[in-house]
Design a protein around this motif. Structure first.
Motif, PDB file in Angstrom:
ATOM      1  N   VAL A  11       0.322  -0.936   0.172  1.00  0.00           N
ATOM      2  CA  VAL A  11      -0.112  -0.303  -0.151  1.00  0.00           C
ATOM      3  C   VAL A  11       0.921   1.298  -0.112  1.00  0.00           C
ATOM      4  O   VAL A  11       1.043   1.974  -0.848  1.00  0.00           O
ATOM      5  N   GLY A  12       1.977   1.260   0.790  1.00  0.00           N
ATOM      6  CA  GLY A  12       2.660   2.540   0.671  1.00  0.00           C
ATOM      7  C   GLY A  12       3.708   2.156  -0.646  1.00  0.00           C
ATOM      8  O   GLY A  12       3.429   4.135  -1.081  1.00  0.00           O
ATOM      9  N   SER A  13       3.787   1.798  -1.226  1.00  0.00           N
ATOM     10  CA  SER A  13       4.780   1.667  -1.812  1.00  0.00           C
ATOM     11  C   SER A  13       3.958   1.929  -3.756  1.00  0.00           C
ATOM     12  O   SER A  13       4.454   2.849  -4.394  1.00  0.00           O
ATOM     13  N   GLY A  14       2.784   1.629  -3.237  1.00  0.00           N
ATOM     14  CA  GLY A  14       1.890   2.487  -4.298  1.00  0.00           C
ATOM     15  C   GLY A  14       1.240   4.070  -4.328  1.00  0.00           C
ATOM     16  O   GLY A  14       1.136   4.612  -5.332  1.00  0.00           O
ATOM     17  N   VAL A  15       1.089   3.756  -2.882  1.00  0.00           N
ATOM     18  CA  VAL A  15       0.874   5.293  -2.701  1.00  0.00           C
ATOM     19  C   VAL A  15       2.144   6.361  -3.167  1.00  0.00           C
ATOM     20  O   VAL A  15       2.059   7.140  -3.870  1.00  0.00           O
TER      21      VAL A  15
ATOM     22  N   THR B 201      10.551  13.928  -5.289  1.00  0.00           N
ATOM     23  CA  THR B 201      10.452  12.643  -6.445  1.00  0.00           C
ATOM     24  C   THR B 201      11.868  11.874  -6.666  1.00  0.00           C
ATOM     25  O   THR B 201      11.023  10.589  -6.041  1.00  0.00           O
ATOM     26  N   THR B 202      12.843  12.084  -5.936  1.00  0.00           N
ATOM     27  CA  THR B 202      13.945  10.990  -6.081  1.00  0.00           C
ATOM     28  C   THR B 202      13.312  10.801  -4.575  1.00  0.00           C
ATOM     29  O   THR B 202      13.101   8.821  -4.666  1.00  0.00           O
ATOM     30  N   LEU B 203      13.344  11.442  -3.424  1.00  0.00           N
ATOM     31  CA  LEU B 203      12.802  10.405  -2.398  1.00  0.00           C
ATOM     32  C   LEU B 203      11.200   9.534  -2.397  1.00  0.00           C
ATOM     33  O   LEU B 203      11.462   8.204  -1.406  1.00  0.00           O
ATOM     34  N   LEU B 204      11.046  10.146  -2.570  1.00  0.00           N
ATOM     35  CA  LEU B 204       9.389   8.711  -2.922  1.00  0.00           C
ATOM     36  C   LEU B 204      10.118   7.539  -3.611  1.00  0.00           C
ATOM     37  O   LEU B 204       9.534   6.912  -3.479  1.00  0.00           O
ATOM     38  N   LEU B 205       9.993   7.939  -5.217  1.00  0.00           N
ATOM     39  CA  LEU B 205      10.504   6.575  -5.368  1.00  0.00           C
ATOM     40  C   LEU B 205      11.721   5.730  -5.583  1.00  0.00           C
ATOM     41  O   LEU B 205      11.058   5.198  -4.957  1.00  0.00           O
ATOM     42  N   LEU B 206      12.846   6.520  -4.474  1.00  0.00           N
ATOM     43  CA  LEU B 206      13.282   5.127  -3.580  1.00  0.00           C
ATOM     44  C   LEU B 206      12.494   4.368  -3.084  1.00  0.00           C
ATOM     45  O   LEU B 206      12.467   3.661  -2.593  1.00  0.00           O
ATOM     46  N   ALA B 207      12.128   5.262  -1.828  1.00  0.00           N
ATOM     47  CA  ALA B 207      11.845   4.338  -0.870  1.00  0.00           C
ATOM     48  C   ALA B 207      10.512   3.813  -1.031  1.00  0.00           C
ATOM     49  O   ALA B 207      10.024   2.409  -0.773  1.00  0.00           O
ATOM     50  N   SER B 208      10.050   4.228  -2.525  1.00  0.00           N
ATOM     51  CA  SER B 208       8.339   2.752  -3.108  1.00  0.00           C
ATOM     52  C   SER B 208       9.167   1.772  -3.351  1.00  0.00           C
ATOM     53  O   SER B 208       8.638   0.581  -3.098  1.00  0.00           O
ATOM     54  N   SER B 209      10.088   1.842  -4.110  1.00  0.00           N
ATOM     55  CA  SER B 209      11.093   0.744  -4.772  1.00  0.00           C
ATOM     56  C   SER B 209      11.686   0.135  -3.679  1.00  0.00           C
ATOM     57  O   SER B 209      10.932  -0.983  -3.603  1.00  0.00           O
ATOM     58  N   MET B 210      11.935   0.636  -2.665  1.00  0.00           N
ATOM     59  CA  MET B 210      12.582  -0.548  -1.035  1.00  0.00           C
ATOM     60  C   MET B 210      11.053  -0.933  -0.770  1.00  0.00           C
ATOM     61  O   MET B 210      11.637  -2.276  -0.059  1.00  0.00           O
ATOM     62  N   LEU B 211      10.102  -0.125  -0.560  1.00  0.00           N
ATOM     63  CA  LEU B 211       9.039  -0.644   0.264  1.00  0.00           C
ATOM     64  C   LEU B 211       8.574  -2.474  -1.122  1.00  0.00           C
ATOM     65  O   LEU B 211       8.049  -3.533  -0.700  1.00  0.00           O
ATOM     66  N   PHE B 212       8.373  -1.558  -1.893  1.00  0.00           N
ATOM     67  CA  PHE B 212       7.977  -3.189  -2.928  1.00  0.00           C
ATOM     68  C   PHE B 212       8.272  -4.449  -2.844  1.00  0.00           C
ATOM     69  O   PHE B 212       8.284  -5.430  -2.724  1.00  0.00           O
ATOM     70  N   LEU B 213      10.391  -3.944  -2.628  1.00  0.00           N
ATOM     71  CA  LEU B 213      10.679  -5.440  -2.546  1.00  0.00           C
ATOM     72  C   LEU B 213      10.416  -6.092  -1.124  1.00  0.00           C
ATOM     73  O   LEU B 213      10.436  -7.534  -0.866  1.00  0.00           O
TER      74      LEU B 213
ATOM     75  N   THR C  40       1.908   4.057 -17.871  1.00  0.00           N
ATOM     76  CA  THR C  40       2.120   2.646 -17.511  1.00  0.00           C
ATOM     77  C   THR C  40       2.809   2.164 -16.007  1.00  0.00           C
ATOM     78  O   THR C  40       2.396   1.665 -15.070  1.00  0.00           O
ATOM     79  N   THR C  41       3.374   3.478 -15.998  1.00  0.00           N
ATOM     80  CA  THR C  41       4.651   4.025 -14.495  1.00  0.00           C
ATOM     81  C   THR C  41       3.119   3.834 -13.331  1.00  0.00           C
ATOM     82  O   THR C  41       2.688   3.420 -12.052  1.00  0.00           O
ATOM     83  N   LEU C  42       2.376   4.573 -14.049  1.00  0.00           N
ATOM     84  CA  LEU C  42       1.349   5.236 -13.397  1.00  0.00           C
ATOM     85  C   LEU C  42       0.696   4.335 -12.583  1.00  0.00           C
ATOM     86  O   LEU C  42      -0.112   3.860 -11.715  1.00  0.00           O
ATOM     87  N   LEU C  43      -0.176   2.855 -13.918  1.00  0.00           N
ATOM     88  CA  LEU C  43      -1.220   1.981 -13.783  1.00  0.00           C
ATOM     89  C   LEU C  43      -0.233   1.374 -12.827  1.00  0.00           C
ATOM     90  O   LEU C  43      -0.890   0.646 -11.732  1.00  0.00           O
ATOM     91  N   MET C  44       1.003   1.094 -13.068  1.00  0.00           N
ATOM     92  CA  MET C  44       1.541   0.104 -11.945  1.00  0.00           C
ATOM     93  C   MET C  44       1.501   0.176 -10.833  1.00  0.00           C
ATOM     94  O   MET C  44       1.357  -0.413  -9.937  1.00  0.00           O
ATOM     95  N   GLY C  45       1.396   2.106 -10.693  1.00  0.00           N
ATOM     96  CA  GLY C  45       1.273   2.036  -8.444  1.00  0.00           C
ATOM     97  C   GLY C  45       0.164   2.173  -8.987  1.00  0.00           C
ATOM     98  O   GLY C  45      -0.399   1.797  -7.179  1.00  0.00           O
ATOM     99  N   VAL C  46      -0.271   2.287  -9.022  1.00  0.00           N
ATOM    100  CA  VAL C  46      -2.573   1.402  -8.879  1.00  0.00           C
ATOM    101  C   VAL C  46      -2.638   0.397  -8.585  1.00  0.00           C
ATOM    102  O   VAL C  46      -2.947  -0.270  -7.642  1.00  0.00           O
ATOM    103  N   TRP C  47      -1.967  -0.656  -9.653  1.00  0.00           N
ATOM    104  CA  TRP C  47      -2.021  -2.005  -9.023  1.00  0.00           C
ATOM    105  C   TRP C  47      -1.058  -2.074  -7.984  1.00  0.00           C
ATOM    106  O   TRP C  47      -2.156  -3.332  -7.463  1.00  0.00           O
ATOM    107  N   ILE C  48      -0.172  -1.762  -8.255  1.00  0.00           N
ATOM    108  CA  ILE C  48       0.160  -2.172  -6.163  1.00  0.00           C
ATOM    109  C   ILE C  48      -0.456  -1.409  -4.667  1.00  0.00           C
ATOM    110  O   ILE C  48      -1.153  -2.617  -4.146  1.00  0.00           O
ATOM    111  N   LEU C  49      -1.433  -0.840  -5.402  1.00  0.00           N
ATOM    112  CA  LEU C  49      -1.866   0.186  -4.328  1.00  0.00           C
ATOM    113  C   LEU C  49      -3.347  -0.866  -4.641  1.00  0.00           C
ATOM    114  O   LEU C  49      -3.513  -1.820  -2.850  1.00  0.00           O
ATOM    115  N   ALA C  50      -3.547  -1.197  -5.265  1.00  0.00           N
ATOM    116  CA  ALA C  50      -4.705  -2.302  -5.371  1.00  0.00           C
ATOM    117  C   ALA C  50      -4.810  -3.998  -4.854  1.00  0.00           C
ATOM    118  O   ALA C  50      -5.332  -4.383  -3.931  1.00  0.00           O
ATOM    119  N   ALA C  51      -3.334  -4.533  -4.869  1.00  0.00           N
ATOM    120  CA  ALA C  51      -2.767  -5.367  -4.420  1.00  0.00           C
ATOM    121  C   ALA C  51      -2.345  -5.463  -3.377  1.00  0.00           C
ATOM    122  O   ALA C  51      -3.281  -6.249  -2.572  1.00  0.00           O
TER     123      ALA C  51
END
Length: 238
Positions: free
Chosen positions: A13-17, A58-70, A188-199
């Motif tokens: 959820v955090g990664s998607g947001v 933006t850089t910090l947000l995307l880095l944090a998102s990627s680490m949470l995704f892992l 597609t990067t936007l849609l990927m964020g939506v999919w991660i959030l929904a999952a």
């Protein structure tokens, strides 16, 4: 939902947001380097401190998102069953390339903001234009890797009860869109964020089902051997 699964799902959820927020800011706050005045527009863009602040955030947000995704990837591989290796490989490559894209897109702004010896002039603005193109290339690669994960999750939704089909079909659509990366990576990067959030929301609200294959045929009726009637002796009774 066990605690073991809850935290990876919450990380999703955090990664998607964060991914949604970061990509939206990046898409709306990137210099337009096209046309004959591309260099001048890029130079003007990086001379504004507010733009530097947004790119750093933006850089910090995307880095944090990627680490949470892992962290969230552990939950996805747990429900993927025999396709877990595809999910794991695609997910790791996606996260690494997203981190690379985040760093490449923000390194010029961060250097201009914090390094007193780094000057934003026409010569360095040319470097910024190159970094913008490299960052977009990294986003294209990230979504190509994500397509592997998404195709696998679509198959999981089609053949098992571990993932609902309403989440599997969007995964297929995003994966197919990712194949046209040079033209679609910005969306597609936007849609990927939506999919991660929904999952992530789905897995926090319900216990994950085991990824057992659905039976394709009805189970056979148990066969019962016929019993023979008891034999009656034919001799005289005594």
């Amino acid at each position: 939902m066990t605690k073991r699964m809850y935290w990876p799902a919450a990380a999703g959820v955090g990664s998607g947001v964060m991914m949604l927020t970061g990509v939206i800011i990046l898409n709306s706050n990137i210099p337009d380097d096209s046309g004959s005045r591309g260099l001048a527009k890029t130079l003007t863009f990086y001379l504004k401190s507010s733009n530097l602040d947004l790119l750093e955030a933006t850089t910090l947000l995307l880095l944090a998102s990627s680490m949470l995704f892992l962290f969230f990837l552990g939950a996805l591989t747990g429900i993927a069953g025999k396709r877990s290796q595809l999910v794991l490989a695609g997910g790791i490559a996606f996260a690494v390339l997203m981190m690379a894209a985040a760093l490449i897109s923000g390194i010029f702004a961060i250097s201009a903001k914090y390094d007193d010896t780094f000057l934003v002039v026409a010569g360095t603005a040319l470097l910024a234009m190159l970094l913008i193109d490299l960052a977009y290339g990294a986003f294209i690669g990230a979504m190509a890797a994500a397509a592997v994960l998404l195709f696998a999750m679509w198959r999981v939704s089609r053949t098992t009860d571990a993932l609902p089909q309403w989440l599997g079909w969007p995964a297929l659509v995003i994966a197919l869109g990712s194949l046209a990366g040079p033209f679609t990576a910005w969306i597609t990067t936007l849609l990927m964020g939506v999919w991660i959030l929904a999952a992530g929301v789905l897995l926090t609200l319900r216990p994950p089902a085991a990824a057992a294959e659905r039976p394709t045929t009805a189970p056979a009726e148990p066969s019962v051997a016929p019993t023979e009637p008891p034999k009656v002796p034919s001799g005289p009774l005594t």
